[in-house]
Design a protein around this motif. Structure first.
Motif, mmCIF file in Angstrom:
data_model
loop_
_atom_site.group_PDB
_atom_site.id
_atom_site.type_symbol
_atom_site.label_atom_id
_atom_site.label_comp_id
_atom_site.label_asym_id
_atom_site.label_seq_id
_atom_site.Cartn_x
_atom_site.Cartn_y
_atom_site.Cartn_z
ATOM 1 N N GLY A 162 -1.548 5.552 -5.404
ATOM 2 C CA GLY A 162 -2.981 6.155 -5.587
ATOM 3 C C GLY A 162 -3.385 7.127 -4.667
ATOM 4 O O GLY A 162 -3.238 7.042 -3.554
ATOM 5 N N VAL A 163 -3.807 8.160 -5.442
ATOM 6 C CA VAL A 163 -4.267 9.254 -4.324
ATOM 7 C C VAL A 163 -5.603 9.011 -3.607
ATOM 8 O O VAL A 163 -5.901 9.489 -2.667
ATOM 9 N N GLY A 164 -6.396 7.751 -3.967
ATOM 10 C CA GLY A 164 -7.279 7.269 -3.317
ATOM 11 C C GLY A 164 -6.884 6.782 -1.778
ATOM 12 O O GLY A 164 -7.975 6.599 -1.075
ATOM 13 N N MET A 165 -5.639 6.703 -1.548
ATOM 14 C CA MET A 165 -5.319 6.296 -0.275
ATOM 15 C C MET A 165 -5.822 7.230 0.794
ATOM 16 O O MET A 165 -5.827 6.919 1.773
ATOM 17 N N ARG A 166 -5.862 8.619 0.311
ATOM 18 C CA ARG A 166 -6.016 9.661 1.481
ATOM 19 C C ARG A 166 -7.290 9.416 2.104
ATOM 20 O O ARG A 166 -7.589 9.736 3.081
ATOM 21 N N SER A 167 -8.513 8.883 1.194
ATOM 22 C CA SER A 167 -9.659 8.512 1.769
ATOM 23 C C SER A 167 -10.107 7.145 2.126
ATOM 24 O O SER A 167 -11.178 6.965 2.352
ATOM 25 N N HIS A 168 -9.124 6.177 1.813
ATOM 26 C CA HIS A 168 -9.396 5.058 2.079
ATOM 27 C C HIS A 168 -8.609 4.182 3.034
ATOM 28 O O HIS A 168 -7.421 3.882 2.705
ATOM 29 N N PRO A 169 -8.697 4.182 4.318
ATOM 30 C CA PRO A 169 -7.804 3.461 5.230
ATOM 31 C C PRO A 169 -7.785 1.857 5.004
ATOM 32 O O PRO A 169 -8.613 1.506 4.075
ATOM 33 N N GLY A 170 -6.536 1.409 5.355
ATOM 34 C CA GLY A 170 -6.643 -0.194 5.299
ATOM 35 C C GLY A 170 -6.059 -0.505 3.980
ATOM 36 O O GLY A 170 -5.748 -1.964 4.089
ATOM 37 N N VAL A 171 -5.158 0.233 3.204
ATOM 38 C CA VAL A 171 -4.538 -0.204 2.099
ATOM 39 C C VAL A 171 -3.219 -1.090 2.522
ATOM 40 O O VAL A 171 -2.984 -1.820 2.065
ATOM 41 N N ALA A 172 -2.478 -0.398 3.593
ATOM 42 C CA ALA A 172 -1.345 -1.117 4.154
ATOM 43 C C ALA A 172 -1.758 -2.561 4.549
ATOM 44 O O ALA A 172 -0.899 -3.322 4.099
ATOM 45 N N SER A 173 -2.615 -2.786 5.218
ATOM 46 C CA SER A 173 -2.785 -3.962 5.922
ATOM 47 C C SER A 173 -3.148 -4.836 4.883
ATOM 48 O O SER A 173 -3.013 -6.199 5.034
ATOM 49 N N LYS A 174 -4.061 -4.538 3.985
ATOM 50 C CA LYS A 174 -4.618 -5.209 2.827
ATOM 51 C C LYS A 174 -3.402 -5.830 2.032
ATOM 52 O O LYS A 174 -3.230 -6.916 1.643
ATOM 53 N N MET A 175 -2.466 -4.865 1.593
ATOM 54 C CA MET A 175 -0.906 -5.128 0.879
ATOM 55 C C MET A 175 -0.138 -6.031 1.790
ATOM 56 O O MET A 175 0.166 -7.200 1.219
#
Length: 408
Positions: free
Chosen positions: A348-361
């Motif tokens: 998702g291109v939204g990852m660029r402006s939303h931190p924390g995706v990796a830790s959530k995953m």
């Protein structure tokens, strides 16, 4: 009036009845005043049948001759489709790749398009013909027939659209668009109205089978508007693949969950941690024409390192043999592997402006008791390698966690 390139996959032209239905669909577009170029694949299963015949003769067919054989599937389809268009009252003319002159390099079975001569096609369009061009094939500078690799008809269609500056390239297949994930794994998966070239490229490279990677690369490079549509539904807008700026302002952080079952992991244990060791390990692998995906190097306390990487399952035994043969030269403690792995990715291109995706995953997977063995990231994707037995569970929980279920 628009210039439209329409590509129809193997299932869309699997029988003569389906070819007739394709002709009716093309006729509707033509009667609306559009200029149409059609790029069909071979009939479903035909390319496999032809390659199978070649392997009955030779266990390792000569690549040049294999291309001569494999390219004939599309030649049958373009002739049948042109005849079906004639039956619809349309002027139609078919061309093989070499007849158009789709110029490629000489890498048989995996050729790349270098140039397309569009003179014949433009003349025919001006004379009100529907032009039917065989996908998947071309010819090199010496006139040898070449093929573009499996799924190459998508690339043919996009390359023609780019060469002719078409208004849109429509990819007709057995699904009605690009979904947030495979609906066979997650019934709650949603069809996307739009997706960016970047996201689609990641999805294609990570296991989504809707489009071939090279076709998306072509479309993104030349800004070809690409739309995925169903061959079996007369209505629906499908999914438009576009540039990021054209998407709506508010988009989900994650656009889709991709997965690939075709993964195998290899580890060279206890090699010396010194400059050049990665090349010593992967050089022979590359020389054997084996593609490597993820790579991890773990430094031990004794000055040695464990070097892990993934390959496709089809290349696993070949790669394992090469590593075992070179283990002594590398002063390695041994080589281990597992060919029952898979890769699951959030894109998702939204990852660029939303931190924390990796830790959530990672947290979600940990809660389900799923061990992550390898991790790879880019600006818009996070991929993990896990045991294949956890694939469907991982895809379902990540799809729900990132708000992609229809109920959300």
């Amino acid at each position: 009036m628009a210039l439209i390139v329409q590509k129809f996959g193997g299932t869309s032209v699997a029988t003569t009845d389906r070819i007739k239905n394709v002709a009716k669909r093309v006729a509707r577009w033509k009667k609306e005043g559009h200029d149409i170029i059609v790029v069909p694949s071979a009939m479903s299963g035909e390319t496999n049948r032809l390659i199978g015949l070649a392997k009955e003769i030779s266990a390792t067919p000569d690549p040049r001759e294999l291309d001569v054989i494999a390219s004939t599937g599309e030649q049958v389809t373009i002739g049948l489709l042109s005849m079906a268009l004639h039956e619809e009252g349309l002027k139609a003319k078919s061309y093989t790749g070499p007849q158009v002159r789709v110029l490629t390099d000489s890498t048989f079975t995996k050729a790349r398009i270098l140039q397309i001569d569009d003179d014949k096609i433009r003349k025919d369009l001006a004379d009100d013909y529907v032009v039917v061009v065989a996908g998947f094939q071309g010819a090199d500078e010496d006139g040898n027939i070449t093929t573009l690799g499996r799924g190459g008809s998508d690339t043919s269609a996009v390359a023609l659209a780019a060469a002719l500056n078409a208004d849109e390239c429509q990819i007709y297949t057995d699904v009605d668009g690009v979904y947030t994930t495979d609906p066979r794994v997650v019934p709650e998966a949603r069809k996307l109205d739009t997706i960016t070239f970047e996201e689609m490229l990641e999805m294609a490279s990570l296991g989504s089978k809707v489009l071939q990677i090279r076709s998306v690369e072509f479309a993104g490079k030349y800004k070809v508007k690409l739309r995925v549509l169903s061959s079996f539904q007369d209505e629906g807008e499908g999914t438009l693949i576009t540039v990021e700026e054209e998407k709506q302002m508010e988009q989900p952080i994650i656009s889709g969950i991709a997965f690939n079952r075709d993964e195998a992991k290899l580890t060279v244990l206890g090699v010396p941690d010194r400059p050049g060791i990665a090349y010593q390990i992967l050089g022979p692998i590359a020389d054997a024409n084996i593609d490597v995906d993820m790579i991890i190097q773990n430094l031990g306390h004794d000055g040695s390192t464990d070097f892990s990487f993934t390959v496709t399952r089809g290349d696993y035994n070949k790669a394992l043999k090469i590593l075992n043969e070179s283990a002594g030269k590398l002063n390695a403690r041994g080589v281990v592997g597992d060919n029952k792995m898979c890769k699951v990715s959030a894109v998702g291109v939204g990852m660029r402006s939303h931190p924390g995706v990796a830790s959530k995953m990672f947290g979600v997977l940990a809660a389900e008791g799923i061990n992550i063995q390898m991790i790879s990231t880019s600006e818009i994707k996070i991929s993990v390698v896990i045991e294949e037995k956890y694939l469907e569970l991982a895809v379902r929980v990540l799809h729900k966690t990132f708000g992609l279920d229809q109920a959300d």
